[in-house]
Design a protein around this motif. Structure first.
Motif, PDB file in Angstrom:
ATOM      1  N   LEU A   2       0.823  -1.198   0.000  1.00  0.00           N
ATOM      2  CA  LEU A   2       0.000   0.000   0.000  1.00  0.00           C
ATOM      3  C   LEU A   2       0.863   1.257   0.000  1.00  0.00           C
ATOM      4  O   LEU A   2       0.608   2.199  -0.761  1.00  0.00           O
ATOM      5  CB  LEU A   2      -0.944  -0.005   1.207  1.00  0.00           C
ATOM      6  N   LYS A   3       1.896   1.257   0.827  1.00  0.00           N
ATOM      7  CA  LYS A   3       2.791   2.416   0.880  1.00  0.00           C
ATOM      8  C   LYS A   3       3.446   2.648  -0.478  1.00  0.00           C
ATOM      9  O   LYS A   3       3.536   3.789  -0.947  1.00  0.00           O
ATOM     10  CB  LYS A   3       3.855   2.214   1.955  1.00  0.00           C
ATOM     11  N   ALA A   4       3.900   1.586  -1.115  1.00  0.00           N
ATOM     12  CA  ALA A   4       4.537   1.708  -2.430  1.00  0.00           C
ATOM     13  C   ALA A   4       3.545   2.232  -3.467  1.00  0.00           C
ATOM     14  O   ALA A   4       3.905   3.023  -4.343  1.00  0.00           O
ATOM     15  CB  ALA A   4       5.108   0.366  -2.871  1.00  0.00           C
ATOM     16  N   THR A   5       2.291   1.828  -3.350  1.00  0.00           N
ATOM     17  CA  THR A   5       1.264   2.313  -4.275  1.00  0.00           C
ATOM     18  C   THR A   5       1.005   3.801  -4.059  1.00  0.00           C
ATOM     19  O   THR A   5       0.911   4.569  -5.015  1.00  0.00           O
ATOM     20  CB  THR A   5      -0.051   1.524  -4.089  1.00  0.00           C
ATOM     21  N   ILE A   6       0.913   4.222  -2.820  1.00  0.00           N
ATOM     22  CA  ILE A   6       0.674   5.632  -2.505  1.00  0.00           C
ATOM     23  C   ILE A   6       1.818   6.506  -3.010  1.00  0.00           C
ATOM     24  O   ILE A   6       1.592   7.606  -3.502  1.00  0.00           O
ATOM     25  CB  ILE A   6       0.455   5.806  -0.985  1.00  0.00           C
ATOM     26  N   GLU A   7       3.041   6.006  -2.908  1.00  0.00           N
ATOM     27  CA  GLU A   7       4.213   6.780  -3.333  1.00  0.00           C
ATOM     28  C   GLU A   7       4.226   7.058  -4.837  1.00  0.00           C
ATOM     29  O   GLU A   7       4.912   7.973  -5.285  1.00  0.00           O
ATOM     30  CB  GLU A   7       5.492   6.081  -2.900  1.00  0.00           C
ATOM     31  N   ILE A   8       3.470   6.312  -5.603  1.00  0.00           N
ATOM     32  CA  ILE A   8       3.399   6.572  -7.048  1.00  0.00           C
ATOM     33  C   ILE A   8       2.634   7.871  -7.316  1.00  0.00           C
ATOM     34  O   ILE A   8       2.869   8.530  -8.324  1.00  0.00           O
ATOM     35  CB  ILE A   8       2.735   5.386  -7.793  1.00  0.00           C
ATOM     36  N   ARG A   9       1.746   8.248  -6.400  1.00  0.00           N
ATOM     37  CA  ARG A   9       0.956   9.481  -6.503  1.00  0.00           C
ATOM     38  C   ARG A   9       0.101   9.512  -7.773  1.00  0.00           C
ATOM     39  O   ARG A   9       0.212  10.409  -8.599  1.00  0.00           O
ATOM     40  CB  ARG A   9       1.855  10.709  -6.415  1.00  0.00           C
ATOM     41  N   LEU A  10      -0.730   8.534  -7.881  1.00  0.00           N
ATOM     42  CA  LEU A  10      -1.642   8.449  -9.022  1.00  0.00           C
ATOM     43  C   LEU A  10      -2.756   9.475  -8.872  1.00  0.00           C
ATOM     44  O   LEU A  10      -3.262   9.691  -7.771  1.00  0.00           O
ATOM     45  CB  LEU A  10      -2.251   7.049  -9.102  1.00  0.00           C
ATOM     46  N   ASN A  11      -3.151  10.071  -9.984  1.00  0.00           N
ATOM     47  CA  ASN A  11      -4.289  10.982  -9.928  1.00  0.00           C
ATOM     48  C   ASN A  11      -5.580  10.174 -10.109  1.00  0.00           C
ATOM     49  O   ASN A  11      -5.545   8.969 -10.327  1.00  0.00           O
ATOM     50  CB  ASN A  11      -4.153  12.117 -10.959  1.00  0.00           C
ATOM     51  N   GLU A  12      -6.706  10.867 -10.030  1.00  0.00           N
ATOM     52  CA  GLU A  12      -8.009  10.187 -10.093  1.00  0.00           C
ATOM     53  C   GLU A  12      -8.202   9.390 -11.390  1.00  0.00           C
ATOM     54  O   GLU A  12      -8.808   8.331 -11.387  1.00  0.00           O
ATOM     55  CB  GLU A  12      -9.144  11.199  -9.951  1.00  0.00           C
ATOM     56  N   ASP A  13      -7.705   9.911 -12.491  1.00  0.00           N
ATOM     57  CA  ASP A  13      -7.851   9.221 -13.781  1.00  0.00           C
ATOM     58  C   ASP A  13      -6.937   8.007 -13.889  1.00  0.00           C
ATOM     59  O   ASP A  13      -7.257   7.047 -14.585  1.00  0.00           O
ATOM     60  CB  ASP A  13      -7.561  10.180 -14.938  1.00  0.00           C
ATOM     61  N   GLN A  14      -5.795   8.061 -13.226  1.00  0.00           N
ATOM     62  CA  GLN A  14      -4.807   6.990 -13.333  1.00  0.00           C
ATOM     63  C   GLN A  14      -5.123   5.792 -12.437  1.00  0.00           C
ATOM     64  O   GLN A  14      -4.728   4.677 -12.750  1.00  0.00           O
ATOM     65  CB  GLN A  14      -3.416   7.518 -12.977  1.00  0.00           C
ATOM     66  N   ARG A  15      -5.807   6.004 -11.344  1.00  0.00           N
ATOM     67  CA  ARG A  15      -6.060   4.914 -10.383  1.00  0.00           C
ATOM     68  C   ARG A  15      -6.768   3.714 -10.999  1.00  0.00           C
ATOM     69  O   ARG A  15      -6.322   2.580 -10.815  1.00  0.00           O
ATOM     70  CB  ARG A  15      -6.824   5.447  -9.179  1.00  0.00           C
TER      71      ARG A  15
END
Length: 98
Positions: A2-15
Protein backbone atom coordinates in the motif's frame (compact mmCIF):
# COMPACT_ATOMS: atom_id res chain seq x y z
CA UNK A 1 2.43 -2.75 -0.96
CA UNK A 2 0.00 0.00 0.00
CA UNK A 3 2.79 2.42 0.88
CA UNK A 4 4.54 1.71 -2.43
CA UNK A 5 1.26 2.31 -4.28
CA UNK A 6 0.67 5.63 -2.51
CA UNK A 7 4.21 6.78 -3.33
CA UNK A 8 3.40 6.57 -7.05
CA UNK A 9 0.96 9.48 -6.50
CA UNK A 10 -1.64 8.45 -9.02
CA UNK A 11 -4.29 10.98 -9.93
CA UNK A 12 -8.01 10.19 -10.09
CA UNK A 13 -7.85 9.22 -13.78
CA UNK A 14 -4.81 6.99 -13.33
CA UNK A 15 -6.06 4.91 -10.38
CA UNK A 16 -8.51 2.72 -12.31
CA UNK A 17 -5.99 2.24 -15.14
CA UNK A 18 -3.29 1.22 -12.66
CA UNK A 19 -5.65 -1.16 -10.85
CA UNK A 20 -6.67 -2.71 -14.15
CA UNK A 21 -3.05 -3.21 -15.25
CA UNK A 22 -2.09 -4.88 -11.94
CA UNK A 23 -5.23 -7.04 -11.91
CA UNK A 24 -4.64 -8.16 -15.49
CA UNK A 25 -1.03 -9.06 -14.62
CA UNK A 26 -1.94 -11.06 -11.51
CA UNK A 27 -4.95 -12.85 -12.98
CA UNK A 28 -3.09 -13.67 -16.18
CA UNK A 29 -0.08 -14.97 -14.29
CA UNK A 30 -2.25 -17.13 -12.01
CA UNK A 31 -4.00 -18.52 -15.06
CA UNK A 32 -0.64 -19.27 -16.70
CA UNK A 33 0.61 -21.10 -13.61
CA UNK A 34 -2.59 -23.13 -13.34
CA UNK A 35 -2.28 -24.31 -16.94
CA UNK A 36 1.42 -25.08 -16.49
CA UNK A 37 0.78 -27.18 -13.40
CA UNK A 38 -1.48 -29.43 -15.42
CA UNK A 39 0.71 -29.82 -18.47
CA UNK A 40 4.42 -29.60 -17.74
CA UNK A 41 7.08 -31.84 -16.36
CA UNK A 42 7.69 -30.65 -12.76
CA UNK A 43 11.38 -30.14 -13.50
CA UNK A 44 10.54 -27.48 -16.09
CA UNK A 45 8.12 -25.53 -13.88
CA UNK A 46 10.40 -22.99 -12.16
CA UNK A 47 12.03 -21.87 -15.40
CA UNK A 48 8.77 -21.75 -17.35
CA UNK A 49 6.91 -19.91 -14.57
CA UNK A 50 9.70 -17.32 -14.37
CA UNK A 51 9.50 -16.84 -18.12
CA UNK A 52 5.71 -16.35 -18.03
CA UNK A 53 6.04 -13.86 -15.18
CA UNK A 54 8.66 -11.82 -17.06
CA UNK A 55 6.44 -11.71 -20.14
CA UNK A 56 3.38 -10.65 -18.12
CA UNK A 57 5.42 -8.00 -16.26
CA UNK A 58 6.60 -6.50 -19.56
CA UNK A 59 2.99 -6.15 -20.71
CA UNK A 60 2.08 -4.57 -17.36
CA UNK A 61 5.01 -2.14 -17.70
CA UNK A 62 3.83 -1.01 -21.13
CA UNK A 63 0.27 -0.52 -19.89
CA UNK A 64 1.41 1.54 -16.90
CA UNK A 65 3.95 3.60 -18.85
CA UNK A 66 1.21 4.62 -21.28
CA UNK A 67 -0.53 6.77 -18.64
CA UNK A 68 2.13 7.63 -16.08
CA UNK A 69 4.31 10.72 -16.08
CA UNK A 70 8.11 10.50 -16.07
CA UNK A 71 8.09 11.62 -12.42
CA UNK A 72 5.91 8.65 -11.43
CA UNK A 73 7.99 5.95 -13.11
CA UNK A 74 10.69 5.59 -10.40
CA UNK A 75 8.00 5.01 -7.76
CA UNK A 76 6.29 2.52 -10.08
CA UNK A 77 9.61 0.68 -10.53
CA UNK A 78 9.89 0.42 -6.73
CA UNK A 79 6.32 -0.89 -6.56
CA UNK A 80 7.01 -3.40 -9.33
CA UNK A 81 10.17 -4.65 -7.62
CA UNK A 82 8.29 -5.10 -4.33
CA UNK A 83 5.40 -6.87 -6.07
CA UNK A 84 7.72 -9.36 -7.76
CA UNK A 85 9.67 -9.92 -4.52
CA UNK A 86 6.43 -10.69 -2.67
CA UNK A 87 5.41 -13.08 -5.43
CA UNK A 88 8.78 -14.84 -5.09
CA UNK A 89 8.33 -15.12 -1.32
CA UNK A 90 4.86 -16.63 -1.69
CA UNK A 91 6.06 -19.05 -4.35
CA UNK A 92 9.00 -20.13 -2.19
CA UNK A 93 6.66 -20.89 0.72
CA UNK A 94 4.18 -22.73 -1.46
CA UNK A 95 6.62 -24.79 -3.49
CA UNK A 96 9.34 -25.53 -0.95
CA UNK A 97 10.40 -29.19 -0.78
CA UNK A 98 8.64 -31.18 1.92
Amino acid sequence: MLKATIEIRLNEDQRPQFGSAITTFLQGFNSDVGRLLNTLNPNDLPRTIASKRRARAKVMDKEVQAFQSAEQLPAYESYRKLLLERMDERAAKRWRPR
